[in-house]
Design a protein around this motif. Structure first.
Motif, PDB file in Angstrom:
ATOM      1  N   MET A  80       1.061 -10.663  -2.550  1.00 42.04           N
ATOM      2  CA  MET A  80       1.169 -11.014  -3.847  1.00 42.04           C
ATOM      3  C   MET A  80       0.754  -9.849  -4.696  1.00 42.04           C
ATOM      4  O   MET A  80       0.599  -9.843  -6.000  1.00 42.04           O
ATOM      5  N   GLY A  81       0.043  -8.858  -4.071  1.00 39.82           N
ATOM      6  CA  GLY A  81      -0.610  -7.857  -4.704  1.00 39.82           C
ATOM      7  C   GLY A  81      -1.930  -7.990  -5.347  1.00 39.82           C
ATOM      8  O   GLY A  81      -2.527  -7.059  -6.304  1.00 39.82           O
ATOM      9  N   PHE A  82      -2.608  -8.840  -4.847  1.00 33.57           N
ATOM     10  CA  PHE A  82      -4.031  -9.235  -5.440  1.00 33.57           C
ATOM     11  C   PHE A  82      -4.817  -8.227  -4.482  1.00 33.57           C
ATOM     12  O   PHE A  82      -4.789  -8.286  -3.321  1.00 33.57           O
ATOM     13  N   ASN A  83      -6.001  -7.542  -5.068  1.00 30.54           N
ATOM     14  CA  ASN A  83      -6.512  -6.656  -4.573  1.00 30.54           C
ATOM     15  C   ASN A  83      -7.939  -7.450  -4.187  1.00 30.54           C
ATOM     16  O   ASN A  83      -8.844  -7.348  -3.224  1.00 30.54           O
ATOM     17  N   ARG A  84      -8.523  -7.884  -5.255  1.00 30.19           N
ATOM     18  CA  ARG A  84      -9.787  -8.486  -5.313  1.00 30.19           C
ATOM     19  C   ARG A  84      -9.672  -9.871  -6.041  1.00 30.19           C
ATOM     20  O   ARG A  84      -8.968  -9.935  -7.082  1.00 30.19           O
TER      21      ARG A  84
END
Ligand code: ADP
Length: 444
Positions: A80-84
């Motif tokens: 989903m493109g979440f990094n942190r």
């Protein structure tokens, strides 16, 4: 001309509802926020945490790895493109994933990562081999339920054999069908029906119960009571989570009634301020005069993008037609549009496809278009008693102090409305300067 963005404007010029103020529909606004927030909303505040047991250590995480998630969920998150984790997720996720499960009440404005957090919790606690509902999420409307379900599908993309089912009106389940999906998302009325009347869901087997958008839920007749009836039938070891974008006392009281022994997490909203806004007013005789003044302003200064607020749909339509006839690129956002249509108009405006957005109060709240440099009150916001509506004024014109850029605001005022404007000026203790529209050099 951009006929496509203003469907059948001429046909609808004589709709009797046009003279009414557009009212703010909480559920529709919430959905709109979801449709237009494609990234996290920033906040400069600290997350406040109130632990059920203040002596227990408080964990927060800076990475998703620290949460020791199942591999397939981690993959879903990264896809989903979440990094942190977001600010609220840093604190909320360790609590939500703790053993034994803990109950949580969390409040933060729309776009701060609440949905992603509870979807993660539901996916983590589901057992894919058990073919019955284990997670139950209540939402205020059909559309909001679908949005949440969509997040489950995205984040759970790599979770084999985990599925979602919607308990919403119109989703007819034939007699004798067994619900084998692990995650059920629905509106309180239909869920109640599925649990007690139709016995499609066995509440004693639910492990995670989520009540989303508690403030919107409370706004709907009957939903609080129905939610409480559902909650009462859950097993005591079921994890209970409640989320809300706003936290008035009434919401907190409801939250505490429905969630036993909760931890509470809050992220305060950025305050709106008029400090970095230059405010002006132009005295006008009538609607035509206001339009002329608007044209002068428009011709006199370089404008990035502008939002123009009208009090009624009729005025908004009239102004849209006038501006279009004069060759301006404008779009109209008003209450008769569906939420999808509104979202697409706002998205086009954000993308710079139109320079001017004309709207009624439907769009006054919550929707921020960062690149807007000018806000025009074509009509002053007033309430039913024709007193100034301070809050709406602030929502139309104000920016968040820390992230907001400088802005310009113009109020088009009939002479008899001048006292109202002065009241607004006094209320906010900020100056609104008189402007001669023939002389734009006055603008700083
Ligand atoms: P809320 O439920 O508080 O309105 P959401 O969970 O819907 O917030 O998140 C708002 C937006 O931010 C969504 O587009 C979502 O995909 C995205 N988002 C959520 N969590 C993260 C994260 N940790 N990193 C990046 N984006 C995120």
């Amino acid at each position: 001309l951009l006929g496509t963005t203003v469907p059948n404007i001429d046909d609808s010029l004589n709709n009797p509802e046009d003279d009414e103020d557009d009212v703010v529909d909480l559920a529709a606004n919430s959905l709109l926020n979801k449709l237009i927030h494609q990234s996290l909303v920033e906040s400069s505040h600290l997350v406040e945490v109130l632990q059920k047991d203040p002596s227990s250590p408080l964990y927060s995480v800076k990475t998703f790895e620290e949460l020791r998630l199942k591999e397939e969920i981690l993959k879903g998150i990264y896809a989903m493109g979440f990094n942190r984790p977001s600010k609220i997720q840093e604190m909320a996720l360790p609590m939500m994933l703790a053993h034994p499960p803990q109950n949580l009440i969390a409040q933060s404005q729309s776009g701060t990562g609440k949905t992603a957090a509870f979807v993660l919790a539901m996916l983590s606690r589901v057992n894919a081999l058990d073919m019955f509902p284990q997670c139950l999420c209540l939402a205020p409307t059909y559309e909001l339920a679908l949005q949440t379900g969509h997040v489950v599908e995205q984040m759970g993309k790599f979770c084999m054999n985990v599925n979602v089912m919607y308990a919403i009106r119109g989703n007819h389940i034939p007699r004798g069908t067994e619900v084998t999906k692990q995650i059920v998302i629905g509106t309180p009325g239909t869920v109640l029906d599925w649990c007690f009347k139709r016995k499609l869901i066995d509440l004693t087997k639910i492990r995670v119960f989520v009540l989303d958008e508690a403030d919107v839920m409370m706004d709907t007749q009957g939903f609080s009571d129905q939610s409480i009836r559902i909650q009462r039938a859950l097993p005591s070891e079921c994890q209970m989570l409640l989320f809300s974008a706003t936290f008035e006392d009434s919401v907190l009281q409801f939250a505490e009634r429905i969630i036993p022994d909760p931890n509470v997490i809050k992220l305060r909203k950025e305050e709106l301020t008029l400090n970095n806004i230059q405010q002006y007013y132009v005295l006008c005789e009538n609607k035509k005069d206001k339009y002329q003044a608007l044209c002068n302003i428009y011709g006199g200064i370089t404008i990035g993008q502008a939002i123009i607020f009208c009090q009624t749909r009729r005025n908004a339509k009239w102004l849209t037609v006038e501006m279009m006839q004069d060759g301006h690129q404008v779009s109209l956002l008003s209450g008769e549009l569906t939420v999808d249509q509104r979202a697409s108009i706002i998205q086009r405006f954000r993308d710079g496809k139109e320079k001017v957005l004309i709207t009624t109060n439907v769009c006054a709240r919550g929707i921020d278009v960062k690149q807007v440099t000018i806000v025009v009150n074509f009509d002053l916001p007033t309430n039913q008693a024709l007193e100034p509506d301070y809050e709406t004024y602030l929502h139309r014109i104000g920016r968040t102090g820390r992230f907001g850029k400088k802005g310009l605001a113009f109020n088009m005022i009939e002479v008899n409305k001048l006292p109202l404007l002065m009241q607004i000026q006094d209320h906010f203790n900020s100056s609104i300067k008189h402007l001669d529209p023939e002389d734009m050099d006055e603008i700083e």
